[in-house]
Design an enzyme around this catalytic site. Structure first.
Site, PDB file in Angstrom:
ATOM      1  N   HIS A  36      10.317  -2.785   1.525  1.00  0.00           N
ATOM      2  CA  HIS A  36       9.141  -3.666   1.474  1.00  0.00           C
ATOM      3  C   HIS A  36       8.115  -3.164   0.466  1.00  0.00           C
ATOM      4  O   HIS A  36       6.912  -3.387   0.622  1.00  0.00           O
ATOM      5  CB  HIS A  36       8.520  -3.841   2.870  1.00  0.00           C
ATOM      6  CG  HIS A  36       9.408  -4.625   3.795  1.00  0.00           C
ATOM      7  ND1 HIS A  36       9.473  -6.001   3.764  1.00  0.00           N
ATOM      8  CD2 HIS A  36      10.315  -4.215   4.727  1.00  0.00           C
ATOM      9  CE1 HIS A  36      10.358  -6.407   4.673  1.00  0.00           C
ATOM     10  NE2 HIS A  36      10.886  -5.342   5.257  1.00  0.00           N
ATOM     11  N   ASP A 169      17.161  -6.598  -4.973  1.00  0.00           N
ATOM     12  CA  ASP A 169      18.583  -6.845  -4.744  1.00  0.00           C
ATOM     13  C   ASP A 169      19.293  -7.294  -6.014  1.00  0.00           C
ATOM     14  O   ASP A 169      20.397  -6.843  -6.329  1.00  0.00           O
ATOM     15  CB  ASP A 169      18.768  -7.895  -3.642  1.00  0.00           C
ATOM     16  CG  ASP A 169      18.012  -7.525  -2.373  1.00  0.00           C
ATOM     17  OD1 ASP A 169      17.698  -6.338  -2.198  1.00  0.00           O
ATOM     18  OD2 ASP A 169      17.720  -8.430  -1.569  1.00  0.00           O
TER      19      ASP A 169
END
Ligand code: GLA
Length: 379
Positions: A36, A169
């Site tokens: 995060h 990602d």
């Protein structure tokens, strides 16, 4: 060619006839540390896993104009139009984002096959995006750099599919190298490989899929993002990356907790890189446990299942363990001594059974190569 690449090639021939012009594949990822932090302009340290999605691509039908997408795993054919909340939205989104970025894309036919576990937080979506982007880049001679392709993939995910993820990602899937983790500065988008020689250290990377569907993940994820943005604006800064210890005194409640996690997690990523460079896996593991505690207490994205896994790892003397990815379910990872993995996973299974949780799935991954155009077949 890898098995998934061969499967994609065969699927292409069976579905569309003839040979594909090229095959590309891209991996899923686990994040070792730095959770995060990407959408807060911070640092992350993922590595690619040896599970991939491959795509075989050839010229479009009807004179090259018509695009067709086929998934061997779902045995479904889709057109490029009509978003339908299926796997096909990812390649559709990439084709759309390429157009938005000014790259001319004609029609194409694409057959997909993969072995990245779906819906477990191992980034199968980034893998299909990255494979599509690299394949289209090669097929249409776009010569876009990998960084640009990652940004295109993120755009596909954010603005076409509609999930507000950070860049981690897609970057990991496109830029990771075998045997290494990738330190990404999510603000400057600079990235560098950090050697991750687990075998020499006698360690294995065990991944536990808690099988908890990340049903509420999107709401929770967007909620965390919004709180971080609010905290940054209360501090008069653009991103929490710039927050200081002193700033924390100005915050309270959820804003304070989220900001404290981001601040401490960014520091841990840089310390973790130093630990890896010194081959100090004990320190690396300590940072993993600290990351999990912060994600649990301050960021509040852990679940009883993820905590049970990390507690079992600690009891078992694992070098380090933490949840990986967004949290709210999905996967956790542990660094475990090679030769100990079977007893370790048995102990975890028992811990899950004792608490009445669903049986988890376990994987052992090695840090693998990022997206590649397969050799041995040429346009
Ligand atoms: C998901 C997102 C990433 C990142 C992680 C949390 O995996 O796709 O961009 O924000 O959550 O670190």
């Amino acid at each position: 060619m890898r098995e998934t690449e061969q499967r994609a090639a065969r699927a292409y021939t069976e579905k569309f006839g003839g040979e594909p012009d090229l095959i590309a594949s891209a991996p899923g990822r686990v994040n070792l540390i730095g959770e995060h932090t990407d959408y807060n302009g911070g640092f992350v340290l993922p590595c690619a896993i040896d599970r991939r999605i491959a795509v075989a691509v050839g010229a479009g039908g009807r004179g090259g104009f018509e695009t067709r997408l086929y998934s061997a795993d779902f045995d479904q054919t889709r057109q490029i139009e009509d978003k339908d909340s299926s796997w096909a939205d990812y390649p559709r989104g990439v084709a759309w984002a390429m157009g938005e970025a000014g790259h001319g894309i004609g029609g194409f036919r694409a057959a997909f096959a993969g072995d990245v576990p779906l819906g477990s937080g191992l980034s199968s979506s980034a893998a299909i995006e990255a494979a599509t982007a690299l394949a289209l880049d090669a097929f249409f001679d776009l010569e876009a750099g990998r960084t640009d392709l990652a940004i295109i993939c993120q755009r596909a995910e954010n603005d076409y599919v509609g999930v507000g993820t950070g860049i981690m990602d897609q970057y990991a899937s496109l830029l990771c190298e075998a045997g290494a983790a990738l330190l990404i500065d999510c603000r400057s988008l600079e990235a560098r490989s950090v050697p991750l020689d687990l075998a020499t250290a006698g360690l294995a990377l065990v991944v536990c899929d808690t099988r908890v569907e990340r049903g509420l993940a999107d709401t929770g994820y967007n909620d965390r993002r919004a709180t971080c943005e609010r905290a940054a604006s209360m501090l008069g800064i653009d991103e929490l990356r710039d927050a200081t210890e002193g700033d924390l005194d100005l915050l309270s409640g959820a804003e304070l907790k989220r900001a404290r996690h981001v601040l401490s997690e960014n520091a841990r990523v840089l310390e973790a890189v130093e630990a890896l460079e010194n081959e100090d896996f004990d320190e690396f593991g300590r940072l993993m446990y600290a990351s999990h505690a912060s994600l649990c207490d301050d960021y509040e994205v852990s679940t009883p299942e993820l905590d049970t896994f990390v507690e079992a790892a600690e009891r078992h003397g694992a070098t380090g363990a933490r949840l990986t990815g967004a949290g709210f379910g999905g996967c956790a990872i542990a660094l475990v001594e090679e030769g100990e993995t079977a007893t370790f996973t048995n102990a975890c299974e028992q811990a899950f059974a004792d608490r009445g949780f669903e049986e988890p799935a376990f994987y052992e991954f090695v840090p693998a190569a990022g997206a590649e155009v397969a050799t041995g077949i040429g346009k």
